[in-house]
Scaffold this motif. Structure first.
Motif, PDB file in Angstrom:
ATOM      1  N   ALA A   1      37.896  43.015  37.494  1.00 55.53           N
ATOM      2  CA  ALA A   1      38.914  44.027  37.241  1.00 55.53           C
ATOM      3  C   ALA A   1      39.457  44.531  38.564  1.00 55.53           C
ATOM      4  CB  ALA A   1      38.322  45.162  36.436  1.00 55.53           C
ATOM      5  N   ALA A   2      40.769  44.449  38.719  1.00 54.98           N
ATOM      6  CA  ALA A   2      41.414  44.824  39.977  1.00 54.98           C
ATOM      7  C   ALA A   2      42.176  46.135  39.817  1.00 54.98           C
ATOM      8  CB  ALA A   2      42.373  43.726  40.408  1.00 54.98           C
ATOM      9  N   SER A   3      42.256  46.888  40.902  1.00 51.90           N
ATOM     10  CA  SER A   3      43.034  48.118  40.908  1.00 51.90           C
ATOM     11  C   SER A   3      43.517  48.403  42.325  1.00 51.90           C
ATOM     12  CB  SER A   3      42.206  49.292  40.377  1.00 51.90           C
ATOM     13  OG  SER A   3      41.064  49.492  41.182  1.00 51.90           O
ATOM     14  N   GLY A   4      44.558  49.206  42.413  1.00 48.83           N
ATOM     15  CA  GLY A   4      45.045  49.622  43.712  1.00 48.83           C
ATOM     16  C   GLY A   4      46.149  48.784  44.305  1.00 48.83           C
ATOM     17  N   PHE A   5      46.585  47.765  43.560  1.00 51.09           N
ATOM     18  CA  PHE A   5      47.704  46.958  44.033  1.00 51.09           C
ATOM     19  C   PHE A   5      48.389  46.336  42.821  1.00 51.09           C
ATOM     20  CE2 PHE A   5      45.926  42.598  43.641  1.00 51.09           C
ATOM     21  CZ  PHE A   5      44.584  42.889  43.430  1.00 51.09           C
ATOM     22  N   THR A   6      49.553  45.737  43.051  1.00 47.72           N
ATOM     23  CA  THR A   6      50.315  45.128  41.962  1.00 47.72           C
ATOM     24  C   THR A   6      49.719  43.758  41.665  1.00 47.72           C
ATOM     25  OG1 THR A   6      52.281  46.294  42.762  1.00 47.72           O
ATOM     26  CG2 THR A   6      52.619  44.510  41.164  1.00 47.72           C
TER      27      THR A   6
ATOM     28  N   GLN B   1      48.051  36.026  44.273  1.00 49.07           N
ATOM     29  CA  GLN B   1      47.054  35.005  44.008  1.00 49.07           C
ATOM     30  C   GLN B   1      45.669  35.649  43.968  1.00 49.07           C
ATOM     31  OE1 GLN B   1      45.222  32.433  47.246  1.00 49.07           O
ATOM     32  NE2 GLN B   1      46.798  31.032  46.487  1.00 49.07           N
ATOM     33  N   MET B   2      44.816  35.135  43.102  1.00 53.45           N
ATOM     34  CA  MET B   2      43.430  35.594  43.024  1.00 53.45           C
ATOM     35  C   MET B   2      42.497  34.393  43.135  1.00 53.45           C
ATOM     36  SD  MET B   2      43.615  38.868  42.754  1.00 53.45           S
ATOM     37  CE  MET B   2      41.908  39.236  42.344  1.00 53.45           C
ATOM     38  N   ARG B   3      41.311  34.633  43.644  1.00 50.99           N
ATOM     39  CA  ARG B   3      40.349  33.555  43.858  1.00 50.99           C
ATOM     40  C   ARG B   3      38.950  33.957  43.433  1.00 50.99           C
ATOM     41  NH1 ARG B   3      41.734  32.010  50.190  1.00 50.99           N
ATOM     42  NH2 ARG B   3      43.993  31.917  49.955  1.00 50.99           N
ATOM     43  N   TRP B   4      38.162  32.973  43.078  1.00 51.93           N
ATOM     44  CA  TRP B   4      36.718  33.130  42.907  1.00 51.93           C
ATOM     45  C   TRP B   4      36.017  32.278  43.968  1.00 51.93           C
ATOM     46  CZ3 TRP B   4      34.163  36.509  39.922  1.00 51.93           C
ATOM     47  CH2 TRP B   4      34.826  37.073  38.821  1.00 51.93           C
ATOM     48  N   TYR B   5      35.022  32.876  44.611  1.00 54.71           N
ATOM     49  CA  TYR B   5      34.153  32.199  45.551  1.00 54.71           C
ATOM     50  C   TYR B   5      32.718  32.326  45.046  1.00 54.71           C
ATOM     51  CZ  TYR B   5      37.782  32.136  49.221  1.00 54.71           C
ATOM     52  OH  TYR B   5      38.927  31.912  49.968  1.00 54.71           O
ATOM     53  N   ARG B   6      31.829  31.557  45.644  1.00 58.41           N
ATOM     54  CA  ARG B   6      30.405  31.718  45.359  1.00 58.41           C
ATOM     55  C   ARG B   6      29.598  31.434  46.627  1.00 58.41           C
ATOM     56  NH1 ARG B   6      29.275  26.539  41.327  1.00 58.41           N
ATOM     57  NH2 ARG B   6      29.457  24.894  42.909  1.00 58.41           N
TER      58      ARG B   6
ATOM     59  N   ARG C   1      43.992  34.615  34.100  1.00 59.06           N
ATOM     60  CA  ARG C   1      44.289  36.003  34.439  1.00 59.06           C
ATOM     61  C   ARG C   1      45.018  36.677  33.296  1.00 59.06           C
ATOM     62  NH1 ARG C   1      47.347  35.735  39.811  1.00 59.06           N
ATOM     63  NH2 ARG C   1      47.502  37.999  39.519  1.00 59.06           N
ATOM     64  N   ASP C   2      44.805  37.987  33.193  1.00 64.48           N
ATOM     65  CA  ASP C   2      45.514  38.826  32.232  1.00 64.48           C
ATOM     66  C   ASP C   2      46.179  39.927  33.053  1.00 64.48           C
ATOM     67  OD1 ASP C   2      46.354  40.702  30.367  1.00 64.48           O
ATOM     68  OD2 ASP C   2      44.652  40.364  29.048  1.00 64.48           O
ATOM     69  N   ASN C   3      47.444  39.764  33.320  1.00 63.39           N
ATOM     70  CA  ASN C   3      48.134  40.718  34.185  1.00 63.39           C
ATOM     71  C   ASN C   3      48.243  42.097  33.543  1.00 63.39           C
ATOM     72  OD1 ASN C   3      48.497  38.832  36.247  1.00 63.39           O
ATOM     73  ND2 ASN C   3      50.482  38.161  35.446  1.00 63.39           N
TER      74      ASN C   3
ATOM     75  N   TYR D   1      31.934  35.861  43.776  1.00 63.23           N
ATOM     76  CA  TYR D   1      32.780  36.922  44.317  1.00 63.23           C
ATOM     77  C   TYR D   1      34.235  36.709  43.913  1.00 63.23           C
ATOM     78  CZ  TYR D   1      28.864  37.822  47.500  1.00 63.23           C
ATOM     79  OH  TYR D   1      27.639  38.112  48.032  1.00 63.23           O
ATOM     80  N   CYS D   2      34.873  37.783  43.604  1.00 65.22           N
ATOM     81  CA  CYS D   2      36.314  37.815  43.362  1.00 65.22           C
ATOM     82  C   CYS D   2      37.004  38.176  44.684  1.00 65.22           C
ATOM     83  CB  CYS D   2      36.585  38.874  42.295  1.00 65.22           C
ATOM     84  SG  CYS D   2      38.292  39.163  41.891  1.00 65.22           S
ATOM     85  N   TYR D   3      38.164  37.574  44.922  1.00 61.70           N
ATOM     86  CA  TYR D   3      38.901  37.816  46.167  1.00 61.70           C
ATOM     87  C   TYR D   3      40.392  37.911  45.867  1.00 61.70           C
ATOM     88  CZ  TYR D   3      41.036  36.874  50.703  1.00 61.70           C
ATOM     89  OH  TYR D   3      41.796  36.940  51.835  1.00 61.70           O
ATOM     90  N   GLY D   4      41.013  38.931  46.484  1.00 61.12           N
ATOM     91  CA  GLY D   4      42.458  39.063  46.354  1.00 61.12           C
ATOM     92  C   GLY D   4      43.002  40.016  47.394  1.00 61.12           C
ATOM     93  N   LEU D   5      44.160  39.720  47.931  1.00 53.83           N
ATOM     94  CA  LEU D   5      44.864  40.599  48.871  1.00 53.83           C
ATOM     95  C   LEU D   5      44.000  40.934  50.081  1.00 53.83           C
ATOM     96  CD1 LEU D   5      47.711  41.864  48.869  1.00 53.83           C
ATOM     97  CD2 LEU D   5      46.690  43.977  48.001  1.00 53.83           C
ATOM     98  N   GLY D   6      43.090  40.025  50.439  1.00 56.63           N
ATOM     99  CA  GLY D   6      42.240  40.260  51.597  1.00 56.63           C
ATOM    100  C   GLY D   6      40.996  41.082  51.304  1.00 56.63           C
TER     101      GLY D   6
END
Length: 110
Positions: free
Chosen positions: A22-27, A32-37, A70-72, A93-98
């Protein structure tokens, strides 16, 4: 910016899990979003990418078994994992916008 993963746990080989971020604080819809492990003693590796338009790419090791989506409307990215193997054991880990989430542990073991 905040990324919060959930859905990890212990699963038997061949089983399935769905991770959520779940993301918050940005549009969310614009990025782009990523999953790492990261497995114990190993470097963090890229698992899957989803673009803002919904196109996807996967590591060879998970192709055909994992699906990123993704569900925008909910600002959430998912990782559906099927046919899990012991070598999929890692912190995901989830990764997005740095930014990184805190990670969620996935353990595949009988």
């Amino acid at each position: 910016v905040q990324l919060v993963e959930s859905g990890g746990g212990l699963v038997q080989p061949g089983g399935s899990l769905r991770l959520s971020c779940a993301a918050s604080g940005f549009t969310f819809s614009s990025y782009q979003m990523r999953w790492y492990r990261q497995a114990p003693g190993k470097e963090r590796e890229l698992v899957a990418i989803i673009s803002s338009a919904g196109s996807t790419n996967y590591a060879d090791s998970v192709k055909g078994r994992f699906t990123i989506s993704r569900d925008n409307a909910k600002s959430t990215v998912y990782l559906q994992m099927s046919s899990l193997k012991p070598e999929d054991t890692a912190v995901y880990y989830c990764y997005g916008l740095g930014y990184w989430g805190q990670g969620t542990q996935v353990t595949v073991s009988s």
